[in-house]
Motif scaffolding. Structure first.
Motif, short mmCIF file in Angstrom:
data_model
loop_
_atom_site.label_atom_id
_atom_site.label_comp_id
_atom_site.label_asym_id
_atom_site.label_seq_id
_atom_site.Cartn_x
_atom_site.Cartn_y
_atom_site.Cartn_z
N VAL A 500 2.70 -55.69 -17.36
CA VAL A 500 1.38 -56.20 -17.01
C VAL A 500 0.33 -55.15 -17.38
CG1 VAL A 500 2.20 -57.63 -15.08
CG2 VAL A 500 1.58 -55.22 -14.67
N PRO A 501 -0.93 -55.54 -17.47
CA PRO A 501 -1.97 -54.53 -17.67
C PRO A 501 -2.18 -53.72 -16.38
CG PRO A 501 -2.96 -56.68 -17.35
CD PRO A 501 -1.48 -56.91 -17.44
N LEU A 502 -2.55 -52.49 -16.53
CA LEU A 502 -2.96 -51.66 -15.39
C LEU A 502 -4.06 -50.74 -15.89
CD1 LEU A 502 -0.57 -49.90 -12.83
CD2 LEU A 502 -2.98 -49.35 -13.14
N LEU A 503 -5.25 -50.93 -15.36
CA LEU A 503 -6.45 -50.26 -15.88
C LEU A 503 -7.18 -49.53 -14.76
CD1 LEU A 503 -8.78 -49.90 -18.04
CD2 LEU A 503 -9.65 -52.10 -17.22
N LEU A 504 -7.55 -48.27 -15.01
CA LEU A 504 -8.43 -47.52 -14.12
C LEU A 504 -9.80 -47.43 -14.77
CD1 LEU A 504 -6.14 -44.49 -13.09
CD2 LEU A 504 -6.31 -46.74 -12.02
N PHE A 505 -10.83 -47.77 -14.01
CA PHE A 505 -12.20 -47.74 -14.54
C PHE A 505 -13.15 -47.27 -13.47
CE2 PHE A 505 -16.25 -50.13 -14.76
CZ PHE A 505 -16.81 -49.50 -15.88
N HIS A 506 -14.02 -46.33 -13.84
CA HIS A 506 -15.06 -45.85 -12.93
C HIS A 506 -16.37 -45.80 -13.71
CE1 HIS A 506 -17.34 -43.62 -10.02
NE2 HIS A 506 -16.31 -43.49 -9.21
N PRO A 507 -17.35 -46.61 -13.34
CA PRO A 507 -18.60 -46.67 -14.11
C PRO A 507 -19.38 -45.36 -14.08
CG PRO A 507 -18.80 -47.92 -12.06
CD PRO A 507 -17.36 -47.55 -12.20
N GLY A 508 -19.15 -44.53 -13.08
CA GLY A 508 -19.92 -43.30 -12.98
C GLY A 508 -19.18 -42.07 -13.44
N LYS A 509 -17.91 -42.24 -13.86
CA LYS A 509 -17.10 -41.07 -14.25
C LYS A 509 -16.23 -41.41 -15.45
CE LYS A 509 -16.60 -39.11 -9.58
NZ LYS A 509 -15.62 -38.71 -8.54
N GLY A 510 -15.97 -40.43 -16.25
CA GLY A 510 -15.01 -40.57 -17.33
C GLY A 510 -13.62 -40.24 -16.82
N LEU A 511 -12.63 -40.98 -17.26
CA LEU A 511 -11.25 -40.75 -16.82
C LEU A 511 -10.35 -40.45 -18.00
CD1 LEU A 511 -11.02 -43.79 -14.34
CD2 LEU A 511 -11.43 -41.40 -13.73
N LYS A 512 -10.94 -39.91 -19.06
CA LYS A 512 -10.22 -39.75 -20.31
C LYS A 512 -9.13 -38.69 -20.26
CE LYS A 512 -12.45 -42.96 -22.44
NZ LYS A 512 -11.77 -44.23 -22.76
N SER A 513 -9.11 -37.87 -19.21
CA SER A 513 -8.06 -36.84 -19.12
C SER A 513 -6.71 -37.42 -18.73
CB SER A 513 -8.47 -35.78 -18.09
OG SER A 513 -8.62 -36.36 -16.80
N ILE A 514 -6.70 -38.68 -18.29
CA ILE A 514 -5.45 -39.34 -17.88
C ILE A 514 -4.70 -39.82 -19.11
CG2 ILE A 514 -4.48 -41.21 -16.50
CD1 ILE A 514 -7.05 -41.13 -14.82
N ASN A 515 -3.42 -39.63 -19.12
CA ASN A 515 -2.58 -39.99 -20.25
C ASN A 515 -2.24 -41.48 -20.22
OD1 ASN A 515 -0.77 -40.16 -22.35
ND2 ASN A 515 0.89 -39.09 -21.27
N PRO A 516 -2.76 -42.30 -21.12
CA PRO A 516 -2.48 -43.74 -21.10
C PRO A 516 -1.08 -44.09 -21.59
CG PRO A 516 -3.83 -43.22 -23.00
CD PRO A 516 -3.70 -41.95 -22.21
N ALA A 517 -0.36 -43.10 -22.13
CA ALA A 517 0.98 -43.37 -22.66
C ALA A 517 2.06 -43.22 -21.60
CB ALA A 517 1.27 -42.45 -23.84
N LYS A 518 1.70 -42.74 -20.41
CA LYS A 518 2.72 -42.55 -19.38
C LYS A 518 3.14 -43.90 -18.81
CE LYS A 518 1.51 -40.40 -15.65
NZ LYS A 518 0.88 -39.38 -14.79
#
Length: 624
Positions: A500-518
């Motif tokens: 299934v999809p699983l998405l983290l999103f925060h309009p006021g913060k960047g979350l790019k340090s999280i590894n999307p391949a895990k």
């Protein structure tokens, strides 16, 4: 119709109601420490609410007695017949009185009312019967006294003969009474029959055990899944080491907690196969795809179950679905559980769940309360003046108007808050509003068009939410409850059924340090929220890991009906019901001869922990 036989039956059943209340009082006295935090009003409500469960149990146990009492033919007041009725009454109820008496002490060991697990230990009980009776002599004495008292108090038939109503009238009465009996056993006219989870509607949650009675939970457990305990590891310390789990990991976080909102959106049937962001742009979710560009979409995310009813325990309590029956309807549904709502309430959060379906659907409202969700918004709470025009004709409110309603309601909440939103329009029969017919791609499966509509509703929700004062201070977590129909061969395999999809999103913060391949899973969500908000707790389960943790590559545990699977980026490990191990490559599921002993140990540890923890109600054994 209301002749002596009928009145006698009511008095005799009423006697049982008094007895069940006495047994509840006895249970309360022997387990007082469990309920010491409750006030007098809460205790009184538990006793009064318990009458509903008492009536259901009494009617279920005494079906034969009721039938014999109201037979439409013959003289049911004859002395000999009345003696037979008395024996049916006493012998039919005695085993359940014994069960309630035993539970006075057994509750101390398992922390919940007895269910069908008692059937699995009858051999042990028989072999230890003499010493058990010697040790718990007072329970045996109490049982004998109660049965004698029941026999003495059994209302007797009058000595003078009475003319019975005509056969047709007695037959009609029996039919009507049978209807009321079924209604009583069911617990009323609500959507779902009465379940043990319906008892847990107030705080402290332990009061649910006081509300229940042991005959009811035992009857409800008959035919349900009974887990076989495992002993791959001999001690709790060995088990924790094999689990690679430290219960104190989040107990003493550095820095102050964040006071940010959390909104968890569970999208009905949004399989990863339908999401363009996970399939090189080929999909039916243009808005979700755009959101993935701004947040973190995990490429390998898994639901821990295959049904909607299995998703909520995983997402809100970190409990994966590792048995044939959903946790919400299992004999273990009353086990101790610290849900996300409970942990956030302790931090001062307002908690709520929104689901546009009928209240009681899949037991979500009761389970949500069990895991600390203070307010449940279902179809009943939706504005009455809008309900008819926004109803989809099948399940509940169409996604677009419902999500707009949720956005408005959240604006009224005091921050910080945690809200869970469960959509429904992409559910069979995949109905969409007439005004949107032909607007979204039909695709190759009948669900595809409704996925497009639900994605559009999601777009409108975020458009409205972005104008609200709480938006910039909110972490959004989006996922799906489970997968659905498949047409892509890449997903037509054991792992694809759970992706299934699983998405983290925060309009006021960047979350790019999280590894999307895990590797990610539903059971990670609770730990992720706790980690993100920097909240102190030792009440997390070892199945999930924070998706923010950069030291792990992630994992997921699944149950396919015959075996457990542990998924990590290196290997997929399978443990079947005969304890045989097999290993596969990830993500292709090609058999491999290369064993992965560390993964095998971890999988065995998780299976043992789940099974033994459920059976013994020891999921948080480090807190004992």
């Amino acid at each position: 119709m209301f002749d002596t036989a009928f009145k006698l039956m009511l008095r005799r059943l009423g006697l049982l109601l008094v007895l069940y209340t006495l047994l509840r009082l006895l249970f309360f006295v022997f387990n007082y420490s469990e309920f010491a935090e409750a006030g007098a009003g809460e205790l009184l409500f538990a006793f009064v609410h318990g009458l509903r469960f008492d009536l259901a149990a009494i009617l279920a146990v005494n079906g034969l007695f009721i039938l014999l009492s109201l037979l439409p033919i013959g003289n049911t007041l004859h002395p000999t017949y009345q003696r037979v009725l008395e024996w049916v009454f006493i012998l039919g109820n005695a085993p359940f009185i014994a069960l309630a008496i035993v539970d006075v002490e057994f509750f101390k060991f398992i922390g919940r009312r007895t269910s069908n697990e008692l059937l699995s230990i009858t051999g042990d009980i028989a072999s230890q019967l003499v010493q058990l009776l010697g040790y718990y002599w007072y329970l045996a004495l109490g049982f004998i006294l109660l049965v004698i008292g029941l026999a003495k108090a059994f209302p007797k038939a009058p000595a003078l003969p009475e003319t019975a109503p005509k056969v047709w009238l007695r037959s009609l009465r029996l039919v009507l009474v049978a209807g009321f009996v079924v209604l009583g056993i069911r617990g009323g006219l609500q959507l779902k029959p009465l379940r043990p989870s319906h008892a847990f509607i107030q705080e402290p949650a332990a009061l649910g055990h006081l509300t229940l009675n042991s005959p009811f939970t035992f009857i409800k457990g008959i035919g349900k899944t009974t887990l076989e305990e495992k002993q791959y590891f001999q001690t709790d310390e060995e088990l924790l080491a094999a689990l690679q789990f430290d219960p104190q990991k989040y107990a003493r976080p550095e820095g102050a907690p964040l006071k940010e909102n959390v909104v968890i959106i569970i999208l009905e049937s949004f399989a990863a196969e339908y999401v363009g962001a996970l399939n090189k742009g080929q999909g039916y979710t243009p808005f979700l795809d755009s959101l993935a560009n701004e947040g973190v979409m995990f490429r390998y995310a898994f639901a821990n179950g295959r049904k909607s009813i299995e998703s909520l325990p995983s997402i809100l309590a970190g409990v994966p679905s590792l048995m044939p029956e959903p946790f919400i309807t299992s004999p273990y549904q009353a086990n101790k559980l610290y849900g996300l709502g409970t942990l956030l309430q302790e931090a001062g959060y307002q908690t709520a769940m929104f689901h546009g379906a009928a209240n009681g659907s899949m037991g979500f409202n009761n389970f949500a309360a069990r895991v600390g969700v203070q307010a449940y918004y279902g179809l009943d709470e939706y504005p009455g003046e809008l309900r008819k025009q926004d109803f989809d004709g099948q399940w509940g409110i169409f996604d677009e108007p419902y999500l707009q309603y949720v956005s408005r309601e959240l604006t009224e909440f005091e921050q910080p808050f945690m809200a869970t939103l469960f959509t429904l329009s992409s559910h069979q029969p995949y109905t969409i509003p007439d005004k949107y017919k032909g607007r979204f791609p039909k695709g190759e499966l009948e669900i595809h068009e409704s996925i497009g509509y639900a994605d559009h509703a999601l777009r409108q929700f975020f458009k409205t939410a972005s104008q609200q004062p709480w938006y910039e201070n909110t972490l959004f977590i989006l996922t799906a409850d489970h997968t659905q129909k498949s047409i892509n061969p890449a997903y037509q395999n054991e792992l694809g059924h759970f992706r299934v999809p699983l998405l983290l999103f925060h309009p006021g913060k960047g979350l790019k340090s999280i590894n999307p391949a895990k590797v990610a899973q539903h059971a990670d969500i609770q730990a992720t929220v706790i980690d993100y908000l920097n909240l102190p707790t030792d009440k997390l389960l070892p199945f999930g890991q924070s998706l923010l943790d950069t030291t792990t590559s992630g994992r997921a545990i699944l149950f396919n009906g015959t075996a457990n699977l542990l998924v990590d980026p290196e290997v997929v490990t399978e443990l079947n019901q005969q304890d045989a191990l097999r290993f596969y490559t990830f993500p292709d599921l090609a058999p491999t001869a290369s064993p992965a002993p560390q993964s095998a140990q971890l999988l065995k540890a998780q299976v043992q922990y789940f099974r033994n923890g459920m059976v013994g109600n020891r999921l948080y054994f480090w807190k004992e």
